[in-house]
Design an enzyme around this catalytic site. Structure first.
Site, PDB file in Angstrom:
ATOM      1  CB  SER A  49     -11.257   3.304 -11.080  1.00 28.80           C
ATOM      2  OG  SER A  49     -12.337   2.664 -11.746  1.00 28.80           O
ATOM      3  CG  ASP A  84      -8.527   3.374  -6.858  1.00 22.37           C
ATOM      4  OD1 ASP A  84      -7.449   3.590  -6.267  1.00 22.37           O
ATOM      5  OD2 ASP A  84      -8.890   2.244  -7.245  1.00 22.37           O
ATOM      6  N   GLY A 210      -5.457  -5.067  -2.058  1.00 19.98           N
ATOM      7  CA  GLY A 210      -5.700  -5.703  -0.756  1.00 19.98           C
ATOM      8  C   GLY A 210      -6.421  -7.044  -0.842  1.00 19.98           C
ATOM      9  CG  ASN A 232     -12.589  -3.319  -7.344  1.00 23.52           C
ATOM     10  OD1 ASN A 232     -13.778  -3.523  -7.122  1.00 23.52           O
ATOM     11  ND2 ASN A 232     -12.163  -2.915  -8.529  1.00 23.52           N
TER      12      ASN A 232
HETATM   13  P1  13P Z   1      -7.808  -5.339  -5.705  1.00 26.76           P
HETATM   14  O1  13P Z   1      -8.754  -5.259  -6.866  1.00 26.76           O
HETATM   15  O2  13P Z   1      -6.686  -6.267  -5.962  1.00 26.76           O
HETATM   16  O3  13P Z   1      -8.524  -5.584  -4.440  1.00 26.76           O
HETATM   17  O4  13P Z   1      -7.131  -3.894  -5.590  1.00 26.76           O
HETATM   18  C1  13P Z   1      -7.931  -2.758  -5.420  1.00 26.76           C
HETATM   19  C2  13P Z   1      -7.096  -1.538  -5.491  1.00 26.76           C
HETATM   20  O5  13P Z   1      -5.951  -1.513  -5.099  1.00 26.76           O
HETATM   21  C3  13P Z   1      -7.712  -0.331  -6.045  1.00 26.76           C
HETATM   22  O6  13P Z   1      -6.797   0.688  -6.212  1.00 26.76           O
END
Ligand code: 13P
Length: 290
Positions: A49, A84, A210, A232
């Site tokens: 990100s 991202d 996810g 993440n």
């Molecule tokens: P989480 O942090 O909920 O696993 O999501 C990660 C994500 O979608 C990054 O774009």
């Protein structure tokens, strides 16, 4: 050599499994994710990100780090380095810096038309460099890098309009949320997923947020056309927990236990384990070359 994410996600879509896209935060996580992918012989997407990129020292540092570790660790599985939730500017910066895949998240733009037009421009630019591109329709709930979205479900007709621009994979809200799911979360909206899939055909879909989605829903989503699953938060949680346990056990007070390489090791191992678990859950283990 790093690859674009196009081929690995086409294969995943056709083979009804998912490829994990795991967020980078530092050197240690990069090593852990690469190790887990190699040990399970799985293709993998390492994604970064804007916040993590800034923290790590800029896009070029991220590119150099991933490329050098890929070589140093003798990684043989396909690895893509992906932006991202990129803004329009970040997408261009990452194309210049050597990312092999980008996401342009135009879901926060003022209108769908702006999202549409900027996606169209970036698709051409990315493809001229052999780089894959993800777009987004409909916000994903939760807060990420200071951006909060209501998490509405995507409009299947808008998904079709963006898919027709030639994007390689598409993020679409189906009730998923970034971060920890609230206790009253209603679950994924499989009727919306089916309606989107009916519009976009074999285009691989992306499930953001996810972390913490129950396995049965993940598997149903994959069968419904999800091919890339972003994780993440769960890595963050296990990393923090393993590190806390290290200190609570007084290990930093034992022989040379204050060495940062020792301090960070339990967290790194925890990320390796979590990424392996996800790879097996998504069904991409052993799929590196088929
Ligand atoms: P989480 O942090 O909920 O696993 O999501 C990660 C994500 O979608 C990054 O774009």
């Amino acid at each position: 050599m790093l690859v674009s994410a196009t081929e690995m996600l086409k294969k995943a879509e056709a083979g009804h499994y998912g490829v994990g896209a795991f967020n980078l935060n530092n050197l240690e996580w990069t090593k852990s994710i690469l190790q887990a992918a190699e040990e399970t012989q799985s293709p993998v997407i390492l994604q970064c990100s804007a916040g993590a990129g800034k923290y790590m020292g800029g896009w070029r540092t991220v590119v150099d780090l991933v490329k050098d570790l890929y070589d140093f660790m003798d990684i043989t599985v396909p690895v893509a380095l992906h932006l991202d939730h990129g803004t329009y500017d970040a997408a261009k910066e990452c194309l210049a810096a050597g990312f092999t895949s980008i996401m342009y998240d135009g879901s926060h733009e003022e209108s769908f038309e702006i999202n549409h037009d900027r996606t169209a421009e970036l698709v051409k630019l990315a493809h001229s460099k052999g780089v894959s591109i993800e777009a987004e329709v409909g916000g994903i709930g939760g807060t990420e890098d200071g951006v909060t979205s209501r998490g509405e479900c995507a409009d299947p007709k808008e998904c079709k309009a963006i898919a027709d621009l030639g994007v390689d994979f598409l993020a679409c809200g189906i009730g998923n949320i970034h971060g920890v799911y609230p206790a009253d979360w209603e679950g994924l909206q499989f009727d919306v997923l089916a309606a989107i899939k009916a519009e976009v055909g074999d285009l691989p879909l992306v499930l953001h947020g996810g972390s913490g989605i129950p396995e049965d829903q993940i598997k149903r989503a994959i069968q419904g056309g999800v091919s890339k699953i972003n994780v993440n938060t769960e890595n963050q949680i296990v990393f923090a927990q393993a590190t806390r346990e290290y200190f609570e056990a007084g290990n930093d007070k034992k022989e040379k236990g204050f060495d940062p390489r020792k301090v960070l090791k339990p967290g790194m191992d925890a990320v390796v384990d979590m990424v392996k678990q996800k790879i097996v859950m998504f069904g991409s283990d052993g799929k590196a070359w088929n």
